[in-house]
Design an enzyme around this catalytic site. Structure first.
Site, PDB file in Angstrom:
ATOM      1  N   LYS A  94       0.840  -1.211   0.000  1.00 39.08           N
ATOM      2  CA  LYS A  94       0.000   0.000   0.000  1.00 39.08           C
ATOM      3  C   LYS A  94       0.873   1.258   0.000  1.00 39.08           C
ATOM      4  O   LYS A  94       0.705   2.146  -0.822  1.00 39.08           O
ATOM      5  CB  LYS A  94      -0.929   0.015   1.228  1.00 39.08           C
ATOM      6  CG  LYS A  94      -1.870  -1.179   1.301  1.00 39.08           C
ATOM      7  CD  LYS A  94      -2.803  -1.087   2.476  1.00 39.08           C
ATOM      8  CE  LYS A  94      -2.123  -1.226   3.833  1.00 39.08           C
ATOM      9  NZ  LYS A  94      -1.525  -2.560   4.089  1.00 39.08           N
TER      10      LYS A  94
ATOM     11  N   ARG B 226     -10.281   0.160   8.733  1.00 37.26           N
ATOM     12  CA  ARG B 226      -9.726  -1.161   9.003  1.00 37.26           C
ATOM     13  C   ARG B 226     -10.676  -1.984   9.861  1.00 37.26           C
ATOM     14  O   ARG B 226     -10.351  -3.102  10.228  1.00 37.26           O
ATOM     15  CB  ARG B 226      -8.421  -0.980   9.779  1.00 37.26           C
ATOM     16  CG  ARG B 226      -7.186  -1.423   9.035  1.00 37.26           C
ATOM     17  CD  ARG B 226      -6.047  -1.125   9.971  1.00 37.26           C
ATOM     18  NE  ARG B 226      -4.839  -1.767   9.619  1.00 37.26           N
ATOM     19  CZ  ARG B 226      -3.839  -1.164   8.973  1.00 37.26           C
ATOM     20  NH1 ARG B 226      -3.977   0.064   8.552  1.00 37.26           N
ATOM     21  NH2 ARG B 226      -2.714  -1.794   8.768  1.00 37.26           N
TER      22      ARG B 226
ATOM     23  N   ARG C  77      11.518  -5.448   5.101  1.00 38.46           N
ATOM     24  CA  ARG C  77      11.249  -4.014   4.898  1.00 38.46           C
ATOM     25  C   ARG C  77      12.177  -3.141   5.748  1.00 38.46           C
ATOM     26  O   ARG C  77      12.477  -3.443   6.892  1.00 38.46           O
ATOM     27  CB  ARG C  77       9.805  -3.695   5.269  1.00 38.46           C
ATOM     28  CG  ARG C  77       9.547  -2.201   5.303  1.00 38.46           C
ATOM     29  CD  ARG C  77       8.111  -1.818   5.401  1.00 38.46           C
ATOM     30  NE  ARG C  77       7.349  -2.602   6.348  1.00 38.46           N
ATOM     31  CZ  ARG C  77       6.021  -2.641   6.345  1.00 38.46           C
ATOM     32  NH1 ARG C  77       5.330  -1.961   5.453  1.00 38.46           N
ATOM     33  NH2 ARG C  77       5.386  -3.358   7.243  1.00 38.46           N
TER      34      ARG C  77
ATOM     35  N   ARG D 101      10.840  -1.463  11.292  1.00 33.09           N
ATOM     36  CA  ARG D 101       9.664  -1.171  12.124  1.00 33.09           C
ATOM     37  C   ARG D 101       9.549  -2.205  13.231  1.00 33.09           C
ATOM     38  O   ARG D 101       9.756  -3.396  12.987  1.00 33.09           O
ATOM     39  CB  ARG D 101       8.402  -1.213  11.250  1.00 33.09           C
ATOM     40  CG  ARG D 101       7.984   0.148  10.781  1.00 33.09           C
ATOM     41  CD  ARG D 101       6.911   0.128   9.741  1.00 33.09           C
ATOM     42  NE  ARG D 101       5.726  -0.656  10.081  1.00 33.09           N
ATOM     43  CZ  ARG D 101       4.637  -0.687   9.318  1.00 33.09           C
ATOM     44  NH1 ARG D 101       4.595   0.023   8.189  1.00 33.09           N
ATOM     45  NH2 ARG D 101       3.598  -1.412   9.662  1.00 33.09           N
TER      46      ARG D 101
ATOM     47  N   ARG E  69      -0.768  -9.546  12.718  1.00 29.26           N
ATOM     48  CA  ARG E  69      -1.401  -8.457  11.952  1.00 29.26           C
ATOM     49  C   ARG E  69      -2.235  -9.014  10.802  1.00 29.26           C
ATOM     50  O   ARG E  69      -3.334  -8.535  10.509  1.00 29.26           O
ATOM     51  CB  ARG E  69      -0.320  -7.505  11.411  1.00 29.26           C
ATOM     52  CG  ARG E  69       0.227  -6.572  12.481  1.00 29.26           C
ATOM     53  CD  ARG E  69       1.593  -6.015  12.120  1.00 29.26           C
ATOM     54  NE  ARG E  69       1.607  -5.252  10.896  1.00 29.26           N
ATOM     55  CZ  ARG E  69       2.718  -4.985  10.202  1.00 29.26           C
ATOM     56  NH1 ARG E  69       3.892  -5.424  10.626  1.00 29.26           N
ATOM     57  NH2 ARG E  69       2.661  -4.266   9.114  1.00 29.26           N
TER      58      ARG E  69
HETATM   59  P1  AP5 Z   1       4.685  -1.487   1.961  1.00 34.94           P
HETATM   60  O1  AP5 Z   1       4.407  -0.647   0.769  1.00 34.94           O
HETATM   61  O2  AP5 Z   1       5.310  -0.837   3.118  1.00 34.94           O
HETATM   62  O3  AP5 Z   1       3.375  -2.287   2.366  1.00 34.94           O
HETATM   63  P2  AP5 Z   1       2.108  -1.814   3.164  1.00 34.94           P
HETATM   64  O4  AP5 Z   1       0.959  -2.508   2.563  1.00 34.94           O
HETATM   65  O5  AP5 Z   1       2.056  -0.350   3.252  1.00 34.94           O
HETATM   66  O6  AP5 Z   1       2.439  -2.451   4.546  1.00 34.94           O
HETATM   67  P3  AP5 Z   1       2.221  -1.965   6.029  1.00 34.94           P
HETATM   68  O7  AP5 Z   1       2.917  -2.968   6.902  1.00 34.94           O
HETATM   69  O8  AP5 Z   1       2.626  -0.553   6.235  1.00 34.94           O
HETATM   70  O9  AP5 Z   1       0.732  -2.118   6.167  1.00 34.94           O
HETATM   71  P4  AP5 Z   1      -0.027  -2.293   7.439  1.00 34.94           P
HETATM   72  O10 AP5 Z   1      -1.379  -2.069   6.964  1.00 34.94           O
HETATM   73  O11 AP5 Z   1       0.214  -3.533   8.174  1.00 34.94           O
HETATM   74  O12 AP5 Z   1       0.626  -1.184   8.389  1.00 34.94           O
HETATM   75  P5  AP5 Z   1       0.276   0.309   8.735  1.00 34.94           P
HETATM   76  O13 AP5 Z   1       1.516   1.080   8.685  1.00 34.94           O
HETATM   77  O14 AP5 Z   1      -0.881   0.781   7.954  1.00 34.94           O
HETATM   78  O15 AP5 Z   1       5.562  -2.691   1.448  1.00 34.94           O
HETATM   79  C1  AP5 Z   1       6.025  -3.673   2.322  1.00 34.94           C
HETATM   80  C2  AP5 Z   1       7.395  -4.184   1.838  1.00 34.94           C
HETATM   81  O16 AP5 Z   1       7.229  -4.824   0.587  1.00 34.94           O
HETATM   82  C3  AP5 Z   1       8.404  -3.079   1.590  1.00 34.94           C
HETATM   83  O17 AP5 Z   1       9.645  -3.509   1.979  1.00 34.94           O
HETATM   84  C4  AP5 Z   1       8.362  -2.839   0.088  1.00 34.94           C
HETATM   85  O18 AP5 Z   1       9.579  -2.372  -0.416  1.00 34.94           O
HETATM   86  C5  AP5 Z   1       8.008  -4.195  -0.424  1.00 34.94           C
HETATM   87  N1  AP5 Z   1       7.166  -4.133  -1.612  1.00 34.94           N
HETATM   88  C6  AP5 Z   1       6.124  -3.311  -1.843  1.00 34.94           C
HETATM   89  N2  AP5 Z   1       5.574  -3.574  -3.046  1.00 34.94           N
HETATM   90  C7  AP5 Z   1       6.279  -4.600  -3.573  1.00 34.94           C
HETATM   91  C8  AP5 Z   1       6.169  -5.311  -4.797  1.00 34.94           C
HETATM   92  N3  AP5 Z   1       5.221  -5.032  -5.690  1.00 34.94           N
HETATM   93  N4  AP5 Z   1       7.033  -6.320  -5.022  1.00 34.94           N
HETATM   94  C9  AP5 Z   1       7.984  -6.613  -4.104  1.00 34.94           C
HETATM   95  N5  AP5 Z   1       8.139  -5.978  -2.937  1.00 34.94           N
HETATM   96  C10 AP5 Z   1       7.280  -4.969  -2.658  1.00 34.94           C
HETATM   97  O19 AP5 Z   1      -0.203   0.153  10.210  1.00 34.94           O
HETATM   98  C11 AP5 Z   1       0.682  -0.189  11.241  1.00 34.94           C
HETATM   99  C12 AP5 Z   1      -0.078  -0.334  12.542  1.00 34.94           C
HETATM  100  O20 AP5 Z   1      -0.741   0.879  12.882  1.00 34.94           O
HETATM  101  C13 AP5 Z   1      -1.176  -1.386  12.539  1.00 34.94           C
HETATM  102  O21 AP5 Z   1      -0.685  -2.684  12.803  1.00 34.94           O
HETATM  103  C14 AP5 Z   1      -2.070  -0.862  13.670  1.00 34.94           C
HETATM  104  O22 AP5 Z   1      -1.555  -1.168  14.908  1.00 34.94           O
HETATM  105  C15 AP5 Z   1      -2.001   0.624  13.465  1.00 34.94           C
HETATM  106  N6  AP5 Z   1      -3.051   1.099  12.565  1.00 34.94           N
HETATM  107  C16 AP5 Z   1      -2.887   1.619  11.325  1.00 34.94           C
HETATM  108  N7  AP5 Z   1      -4.065   1.951  10.783  1.00 34.94           N
HETATM  109  C17 AP5 Z   1      -5.014   1.625  11.696  1.00 34.94           C
HETATM  110  C18 AP5 Z   1      -6.437   1.737  11.719  1.00 34.94           C
HETATM  111  N8  AP5 Z   1      -7.117   2.221  10.680  1.00 34.94           N
HETATM  112  N9  AP5 Z   1      -7.085   1.306  12.800  1.00 34.94           N
HETATM  113  C19 AP5 Z   1      -6.416   0.821  13.857  1.00 34.94           C
HETATM  114  N10 AP5 Z   1      -5.070   0.683  13.902  1.00 34.94           N
HETATM  115  C20 AP5 Z   1      -4.363   1.097  12.844  1.00 34.94           C
END
Ligand code: AP5
Length: 594
Positions: free
Chosen positions: A88, A164, A199, A228, A239
């Site tokens: 994402k 979410r 990552r 992270r 997660r």
């Molecule tokens: P990346 O682009 O970072 O993936 P992502 O989908 O953004 O992953 P996140 O881990 O950030 O998503 P998440 O939803 O778990 O975490 P968030 O930060 O929102 O890519 C991941 C890796 O893959 C990278 O190394 C990248 O280089 C690689 N990659 C990307 N695309 C690729 C491709 N096409 N091919 C190969 N490699 C690739 O949330 C974190 C925490 O915050 C949650 O766990 C929760 O505790 C809290 N939180 C966030 N939002 C909420 C909410 N709405 N409600 C409650 N708690 C929340």
């Protein structure tokens, strides 16, 4: 006149030609935030001899000489969803670079709170580190606040990681926040774990790397990369589990705008698909906007604010009215309404009483009223307006509960009507009731279908609340009936009655048409009274020509609505000075018009 021919070449290639208006710099990057947004001013394309210049407000455009100033299109609203590490954030970086949207990532916002040590950050930290969701109330407040900021409204937004949970999706619905598209990135579980564990984030630029897939460009960057705390295999699994538990409820909330994307491909390939989807939405909007502008230009050139009335149609006694007659009146009402709104009026009243629209006659047809409403609403949506069509709901309580017979089933008819393309109803035309709560920020104007008091119940308080909430936005009452109708049970709404009726008079008559009959009859038609803003009231007499054909001739005009006495006098060929009192053969009119 400037040429209006438009070839597909004007829209071809360059997605970047679809621009948002001058983009302000993004807020300074916070530690561990994803890459800062860089905005580019994109060149705007010339449309034949018109230059299209972005305008701050999304719907409006103005025309001066051959220059058209307009918003290129309404800004994009995008949601991106998917399991942890589905990519994402990576796609968001690319989308923001290309489309200049405001990126709202709840993960980033929360991480920023944590690293700044705020109260929110302190509360969120343990949830995040264990891989659980942060409590809804914290995240909802954060997102609602961010979405309401001016940049998000102007440039459009890209919501990442929200909603979410079902409660979060509901909170957006309450705020009337709906995306144009919901992108769902799909990646197999085993790949997700590998992506998370590998990552790395650059705390300086916020850029996302992967030790294998996307390694840093230099040793200098490599040295400062951080991992992270929630990116361990164990936490990723937790997660992922939480994501799976919630995803169904969220997906079902956006199924109508959801597009699944195979994100198990290189990020550039995934982005190619993503950008095509977003560009298509923009392109569609841009074409619609340009068509509207062209239509407006043509209309303005053809008839710069002039009354297009061509005389009263004949055969109004023939029921059902022909399609032509109906269309004729719809157009007449529409033109008067447009002129009135153009002049800045915002409280408009339309009274049209051709037989099919006169509820006192047994030839009354609710379908004709609905058709009129649709003609008005669609015409304004063609101008890019978002129109809310409102029908009052049931009023009163207990024995007095109910709705006026005239409106029974109206709402359903509106829902089932053909509103043109699939997108119109629900996007540009919305249906609602009458009341302050019905007014949403995104509504540009309101059409109220025959608002009326029912026996013992008064609609005016709801009406007043609605107009207060609407502010300067136009509110059009179609065939209102706002006289008090006290209940026979003696439970009368007398409190504030006068003030309410006074309020009802604050609406300006923008269109009036009624046929005139002999006292106590509805046949034959002897004349008509018409007023189409901003022109005078015209009093017509219906005459039969030698060849047997009927026609309407103007016998008098008035700057104010004529009194029954004035009408009597005009029909009897007297001026007001000659006859101070209505009497004789024409006296019948008094009761018809009072
Ligand atoms: P990346 O682009 O970072 O993936 P992502 O989908 O953004 O992953 P996140 O881990 O950030 O998503 P998440 O939803 O778990 O975490 P968030 O930060 O929102 O890519 C991941 C890796 O893959 C990278 O190394 C990248 O280089 C690689 N990659 C990307 N695309 C690729 C491709 N096409 N091919 C190969 N490699 C690739 O949330 C974190 C925490 O915050 C949650 O766990 C929760 O505790 C809290 N939180 C966030 N939002 C909420 C909410 N709405 N409600 C409650 N708690 C929340």
């Amino acid at each position: 006149m400037a040429s209006l021919s438009l070839s597909s070449a004007h829209f071809s290639s360059s997605r970047s030609s679809v621009s948002t208006s001058s983009l302000s710099p993004s807020s300074p990057s916070l530690p561990l935030l994803r890459s800062p947004i860089r905005h580019r001013h994109r060149s705007l394309r010339r449309l034949t001899s018109f230059s299209v210049v972005p305008h701050r407000t999304s719907h409006s455009f103005s025309i001066c000489n051959s220059q058209i100033r307009c918003s290129v299109a309404e800004p994009l609203k995008v949601m991106i969803s998917g399991a942890p590490a589905s990519g994402k954030g990576t796609q968001c970086e690319l989308i923001v670079q290309k489309f200049g949207l405001v990126h709202i990532s709840t993960g980033d916002l929360l991480r920023a709170e944590v690293s700044s040590g705020t109260d929110i950050g302190k509360r969120a930290k343990e949830f995040m580190n264990s891989g659980s969701l942060v409590p809804d109330e914290i995240v909802i407040a954060m997102v609602a606040g961010r979405l309401s900021r001016e940049d998000a409204k102007e440039r459009g937004w890209l919501l990442d990681g929200f909603p979410r949970s079902f409660a979060q999706a509901q909170s957006l619905e309450k705020l009337n926040v709906k995306p144009d598209i919901f992108l769902l990135l799909e990646v197999p579980d085993e790949t997700l774990i590998e992506r998370c564990v590998g990552r790395r984030l650059d705390p300086v630029t916020g850029k996302i790397y992967h030790i294998k897939n996307y390694p840093p460009e230099s040793d200098e960057i490599k040295e400062r990369l951080v991992t992270r705390p929630d990116d361990t295999e164990e936490k990723v699994k937790a997660r992922l589990q939480i994501y799976k538990e919630n995803s169904e409820a969220i997906i079902s909330a956006y199924s109508d705008v959801m597009v699944k994307i195979d994100a198990n491909r290189p990020k550039e390939v995934v982005f190619e698909e993503t950008q095509t989807l977003l560009s298509q939405i923009q392109l569609k909007r841009m074409i619609k906007t340009v068509m509207l502008i062209m239509k407006q230009v043509l209309a303005d050139k053809a008839s710069p604010v002039q009354d297009k009335w061509r005389g009263i149609p004949t055969k109004l006694n023939n029921i059902p009215h022909s399609r032509d007659i109906r269309a004729y009146f719809y157009e007449d009402v529409l033109q008067a309404t447009i002129r009135s709104i153009k002049d800045g009026n915002s409280r408009l009243r339309v009274d049209i009483n051709i037989p099919e629209l006169n509820p006192e006659m047994d030839v009354y047809r609710i379908g004709t009223l609905m058709e009129l409403v649709r003609a008005l609403a669609l015409s304004f949506t063609d101008d890019g307006k978002r129109v809310k069509v409102c029908v009052q709901g049931s009023m009163g309580e207990g024995a007095l509960a109910g709705m006026p017979l005239q409106l029974a089933g109206t709402r359903k008819i509106l829902e089932y009507m053909d509103w043109g393309d699939d997108e119109t109803l629900g996007t540009f035309v919305k249906l609602g009731a009458i009341g302050g709560k019905e007014v949403d920020e995104e509504d540009d104007m309101f059409i109220l279908v025959a608002p009326q008091n029912a026996v013992g119940n008064c609609i005016i308080d709801d009406l007043q609340a609605m107009t207060n909430a609407a502010g300067k936005r136009p509110v059009i009452l179609i065939n209102p009936r706002l006289k008090d109708l006290p209940a026979s049970s003696g439970i009368m709404q007398t409190m504030g009655r006068e003030q309410r009726l006074e309020y009802a008079l604050t609406f300006d008559n923008c269109y009036v048409f009624r046929l005139l009959y002999y006292l106590g009859t509805q046949y034959p038609i002897i004349g008509a009274l018409r007023m189409a803003y901003p022109y005078r009231y015209e009093l017509y007499k219906r005459v039969t020509e030698e060849n047997g054909k009927e026609k309407y001739v103007v016998i008098s005009t008035y700057s104010e609505r004529p009194t029954p006495e004035q009408i009597n006098d005009a029909f009897s060929g007297k001026s007001r000075e000659q006859s101070k009192k209505s009497s004789g053969f024409w006296g019948f009119l008094s009761s018809v018009l009072s």
